[in-house]
Design a protein around this motif. Structure first.
Motif, PDB file in Angstrom:
ATOM      1  N   SER A 100      27.137  19.882   5.299  1.00  0.00           N
ATOM      2  CA  SER A 100      26.280  18.504   5.085  1.00  0.00           C
ATOM      3  C   SER A 100      24.632  19.639   5.188  1.00  0.00           C
ATOM      4  O   SER A 100      25.017  19.272   6.238  1.00  0.00           O
ATOM      5  CB  SER A 100      26.833  17.078   5.756  1.00  0.00           C
ATOM      6  N   THR A 101      23.808  19.066   4.402  1.00  0.00           N
ATOM      7  CA  THR A 101      22.342  19.434   4.938  1.00  0.00           C
ATOM      8  C   THR A 101      21.441  18.487   5.227  1.00  0.00           C
ATOM      9  O   THR A 101      20.743  18.259   6.028  1.00  0.00           O
ATOM     10  CB  THR A 101      21.649  20.083   2.937  1.00  0.00           C
ATOM     11  N   GLN A 102      21.765  17.333   4.970  1.00  0.00           N
ATOM     12  CA  GLN A 102      21.403  16.170   4.697  1.00  0.00           C
ATOM     13  C   GLN A 102      21.621  14.966   5.369  1.00  0.00           C
ATOM     14  O   GLN A 102      22.314  14.610   4.821  1.00  0.00           O
ATOM     15  CB  GLN A 102      19.864  15.424   3.898  1.00  0.00           C
ATOM     16  N   THR A 103      21.906  14.701   6.552  1.00  0.00           N
ATOM     17  CA  THR A 103      22.796  14.076   7.380  1.00  0.00           C
ATOM     18  C   THR A 103      22.086  13.158   8.734  1.00  0.00           C
ATOM     19  O   THR A 103      20.737  13.305   9.286  1.00  0.00           O
ATOM     20  CB  THR A 103      23.934  14.918   8.156  1.00  0.00           C
ATOM     21  N   GLN A 104      21.585  11.570   9.045  1.00  0.00           N
ATOM     22  CA  GLN A 104      21.493  10.942  10.465  1.00  0.00           C
ATOM     23  C   GLN A 104      22.486  11.287  10.919  1.00  0.00           C
ATOM     24  O   GLN A 104      21.989  10.388  12.333  1.00  0.00           O
ATOM     25  CB  GLN A 104      21.911   8.943   9.737  1.00  0.00           C
ATOM     26  N   TRP A 105      23.780  12.462  11.114  1.00  0.00           N
ATOM     27  CA  TRP A 105      24.397  12.663  12.138  1.00  0.00           C
ATOM     28  C   TRP A 105      24.345  13.547  13.204  1.00  0.00           C
ATOM     29  O   TRP A 105      23.645  14.268  12.661  1.00  0.00           O
ATOM     30  CB  TRP A 105      26.422  12.109  11.838  1.00  0.00           C
ATOM     31  N   PRO A 106      24.184  12.959  14.384  1.00  0.00           N
ATOM     32  CA  PRO A 106      23.842  14.632  15.006  1.00  0.00           C
ATOM     33  C   PRO A 106      24.465  16.007  14.948  1.00  0.00           C
ATOM     34  O   PRO A 106      24.520  16.735  15.937  1.00  0.00           O
ATOM     35  CB  PRO A 106      23.807  14.189  16.879  1.00  0.00           C
ATOM     36  N   PHE A 107      25.388  15.730  14.102  1.00  0.00           N
ATOM     37  CA  PHE A 107      25.872  17.124  13.567  1.00  0.00           C
ATOM     38  C   PHE A 107      26.247  17.755  12.246  1.00  0.00           C
ATOM     39  O   PHE A 107      25.985  16.606  11.649  1.00  0.00           O
ATOM     40  CB  PHE A 107      27.583  16.706  14.168  1.00  0.00           C
ATOM     41  N   VAL A 108      25.871  18.452  12.412  1.00  0.00           N
ATOM     42  CA  VAL A 108      26.467  19.407  10.435  1.00  0.00           C
ATOM     43  C   VAL A 108      27.915  19.010  10.314  1.00  0.00           C
ATOM     44  O   VAL A 108      28.889  19.565  11.230  1.00  0.00           O
ATOM     45  CB  VAL A 108      26.425  20.917   9.855  1.00  0.00           C
ATOM     46  N   MET A 109      28.764  18.407   9.166  1.00  0.00           N
ATOM     47  CA  MET A 109      30.190  18.241   8.837  1.00  0.00           C
ATOM     48  C   MET A 109      30.700  19.301   7.629  1.00  0.00           C
ATOM     49  O   MET A 109      29.409  19.966   7.112  1.00  0.00           O
ATOM     50  CB  MET A 109      29.947  17.333   8.354  1.00  0.00           C
ATOM     51  N   LYS A 110      32.077  20.228   8.059  1.00  0.00           N
ATOM     52  CA  LYS A 110      32.186  20.880   6.948  1.00  0.00           C
ATOM     53  C   LYS A 110      33.136  20.939   6.088  1.00  0.00           C
ATOM     54  O   LYS A 110      34.283  19.699   6.860  1.00  0.00           O
ATOM     55  CB  LYS A 110      32.923  22.172   7.862  1.00  0.00           C
ATOM     56  N   ARG A 111      33.209  20.325   4.876  1.00  0.00           N
ATOM     57  CA  ARG A 111      34.316  19.148   4.647  1.00  0.00           C
ATOM     58  C   ARG A 111      34.656  20.175   3.156  1.00  0.00           C
ATOM     59  O   ARG A 111      33.907  21.072   2.733  1.00  0.00           O
ATOM     60  CB  ARG A 111      34.114  18.435   3.610  1.00  0.00           C
ATOM     61  N   ARG A 112      36.393  20.938   3.047  1.00  0.00           N
ATOM     62  CA  ARG A 112      36.893  21.764   2.192  1.00  0.00           C
ATOM     63  C   ARG A 112      37.142  20.628   0.968  1.00  0.00           C
ATOM     64  O   ARG A 112      38.334  19.969   1.584  1.00  0.00           O
ATOM     65  CB  ARG A 112      37.860  22.364   2.910  1.00  0.00           C
ATOM     66  N   GLN A 113      36.463  20.616  -0.677  1.00  0.00           N
ATOM     67  CA  GLN A 113      36.910  19.896  -1.440  1.00  0.00           C
ATOM     68  C   GLN A 113      37.169  20.835  -2.715  1.00  0.00           C
ATOM     69  O   GLN A 113      35.563  21.720  -2.397  1.00  0.00           O
ATOM     70  CB  GLN A 113      36.629  18.284  -0.811  1.00  0.00           C
ATOM     71  N   PHE A 114      37.460  20.122  -3.963  1.00  0.00           N
ATOM     72  CA  PHE A 114      36.512  20.511  -5.091  1.00  0.00           C
ATOM     73  C   PHE A 114      35.189  20.423  -5.052  1.00  0.00           C
ATOM     74  O   PHE A 114      35.097  18.821  -5.339  1.00  0.00           O
ATOM     75  CB  PHE A 114      37.274  20.318  -5.915  1.00  0.00           C
ATOM     76  N   PRO A 115      34.489  21.248  -5.293  1.00  0.00           N
ATOM     77  CA  PRO A 115      33.008  20.687  -5.472  1.00  0.00           C
ATOM     78  C   PRO A 115      32.539  19.506  -6.839  1.00  0.00           C
ATOM     79  O   PRO A 115      32.291  20.258  -7.660  1.00  0.00           O
ATOM     80  CB  PRO A 115      31.970  21.723  -5.626  1.00  0.00           C
ATOM     81  N   VAL A 116      33.312  18.595  -7.117  1.00  0.00           N
ATOM     82  CA  VAL A 116      33.252  17.961  -8.196  1.00  0.00           C
ATOM     83  C   VAL A 116      33.342  16.460  -8.167  1.00  0.00           C
ATOM     84  O   VAL A 116      33.938  15.881  -6.907  1.00  0.00           O
ATOM     85  CB  VAL A 116      34.314  18.118  -9.532  1.00  0.00           C
ATOM     86  N   LYS A 117      33.285  15.167  -8.879  1.00  0.00           N
ATOM     87  CA  LYS A 117      33.024  14.116  -8.634  1.00  0.00           C
ATOM     88  C   LYS A 117      32.818  13.641 -10.485  1.00  0.00           C
ATOM     89  O   LYS A 117      32.850  14.402 -10.996  1.00  0.00           O
ATOM     90  CB  LYS A 117      31.567  13.815  -8.340  1.00  0.00           C
ATOM     91  N   PRO A 118      34.194  12.565 -10.722  1.00  0.00           N
ATOM     92  CA  PRO A 118      34.038  11.845 -11.522  1.00  0.00           C
ATOM     93  C   PRO A 118      32.974  11.919 -12.453  1.00  0.00           C
ATOM     94  O   PRO A 118      31.928  11.411 -11.616  1.00  0.00           O
ATOM     95  CB  PRO A 118      35.089  11.138 -11.655  1.00  0.00           C
ATOM     96  N   CYS A 119      32.611  11.422 -13.774  1.00  0.00           N
ATOM     97  CA  CYS A 119      31.179  11.795 -14.575  1.00  0.00           C
ATOM     98  C   CYS A 119      30.991  10.734 -15.594  1.00  0.00           C
ATOM     99  O   CYS A 119      31.343  11.012 -16.888  1.00  0.00           O
ATOM    100  CB  CYS A 119      31.103  13.515 -14.917  1.00  0.00           C
ATOM    101  N   TYR A 120      31.606   9.584 -15.420  1.00  0.00           N
ATOM    102  CA  TYR A 120      31.485   7.970 -16.117  1.00  0.00           C
ATOM    103  C   TYR A 120      30.288   8.100 -17.147  1.00  0.00           C
ATOM    104  O   TYR A 120      29.874   7.555 -18.066  1.00  0.00           O
ATOM    105  CB  TYR A 120      32.531   7.421 -15.874  1.00  0.00           C
ATOM    106  N   ALA A 121      29.028   8.536 -16.131  1.00  0.00           N
ATOM    107  CA  ALA A 121      27.428   7.744 -16.932  1.00  0.00           C
ATOM    108  C   ALA A 121      26.879   9.499 -16.193  1.00  0.00           C
ATOM    109  O   ALA A 121      27.197   9.500 -15.270  1.00  0.00           O
ATOM    110  CB  ALA A 121      27.339   6.788 -16.428  1.00  0.00           C
ATOM    111  N   MET A 122      25.885   9.039 -16.815  1.00  0.00           N
ATOM    112  CA  MET A 122      24.451  10.262 -16.439  1.00  0.00           C
ATOM    113  C   MET A 122      23.440   9.541 -16.435  1.00  0.00           C
ATOM    114  O   MET A 122      22.858   8.693 -17.067  1.00  0.00           O
ATOM    115  CB  MET A 122      24.448  11.880 -16.377  1.00  0.00           C
ATOM    116  N   THR A 123      22.449   9.882 -15.956  1.00  0.00           N
ATOM    117  CA  THR A 123      20.813   9.424 -15.760  1.00  0.00           C
ATOM    118  C   THR A 123      20.305   9.673 -17.046  1.00  0.00           C
ATOM    119  O   THR A 123      21.173  11.426 -17.154  1.00  0.00           O
ATOM    120  CB  THR A 123      19.976   9.897 -14.980  1.00  0.00           C
ATOM    121  N   ILE A 124      19.153   9.202 -17.608  1.00  0.00           N
ATOM    122  CA  ILE A 124      18.052   9.545 -19.115  1.00  0.00           C
ATOM    123  C   ILE A 124      17.953  11.152 -18.193  1.00  0.00           C
ATOM    124  O   ILE A 124      18.163  12.110 -18.715  1.00  0.00           O
ATOM    125  CB  ILE A 124      17.326   9.367 -18.897  1.00  0.00           C
TER     126      ILE A 124
END
Length: 191
Positions: A100-124
């Motif tokens: 996590s780069t920008q966070t409101q928490w007093p720590f940096v979190m590491k998450r091991r996961q596939f770097p994807v999200k479902p993409c049903y829609a997109m902005t213009i």
């Protein structure tokens, strides 16, 4: 298939020695950060997805690349690239460690996961440069930016594939019309 992430607090981001007691894994799993996949990532075959990080730019796997899932494995996702210069190429996407780069928490979190999200829609803006067979444009209000409506409409390959949903405000002359804002002042000083 649901893929659960492995979450932890980055050890160098806090002075507290017993941080696992202060921030248990169950709590970290509930957190969502901008640009990070969720803890429980639900995917299925033929689901359109978007990459959230640069994985391999030489293969066309950059932030914002859209793909379609062809196979789900335990350690990798097989997908076909839908956009860019590598359209149609089959690629493997591994799990990676994201921080996590920008966070409101007093720590940096590491998450091991596939770097994807479902993409049903997109902005213009994200759709710019894409050619799509079917485009649905949702306009609850008139488009507010210079030439943004033109960019949205021009992404479809055929007029039959274009659908626009506009909010009716009661005035009959605006039921089938919206404004495409163009600042004519931009052309004033051209020679």
């Amino acid at each position: 298939m649901t893929y659960n992430s492995a979450d932890e607090v980055c050890k160098g981001s806090t002075d507290i020695l017993e941080q696992q007691h202060l921030y248990p894994t169950e709590f970290l799993n509930t957190l969502n950060f901008l640009g990070m996949p969720p803890h429980a990532l639900k995917l299925k075959k033929e689901l359109p997805i978007m990459l959230l990080r640069n994985v391999n730019p030489s293969q066309g796997l950059c932030n914002g690349t859209r793909l379609i899932i062809t196979d789900l494995g335990q350690f990798v996702i097989r997908a076909q690239i839908l956009t860019g210069s590598n359209v149609g190429q089959t690629v493997l996407i591994p799990r990676i460690t994201l921080t996590s780069t920008q966070t409101q928490w007093p720590f940096v979190m590491k998450r091991r996961q596939f770097p994807v999200k479902p993409c049903y829609a997109m902005t213009i803006n994200k759709s710019q440069g894409q050619s799509l067979n079917h485009v649905g444009i949702y306009l609850p209000n008139p488009v507010f930016s210079h030439d943004q409506l033109y960019v949205a409409i021009s992404q479809v390959t055929s007029p039959d594939g274009l659908k626009i949903l506009m909010k009716e405000d009661g005035s009959p002359e605006l039921k089938r019309r919206t404004r495409n804002i163009v600042f004519k002042e931009t052309f004033d000083n051209l020679t």
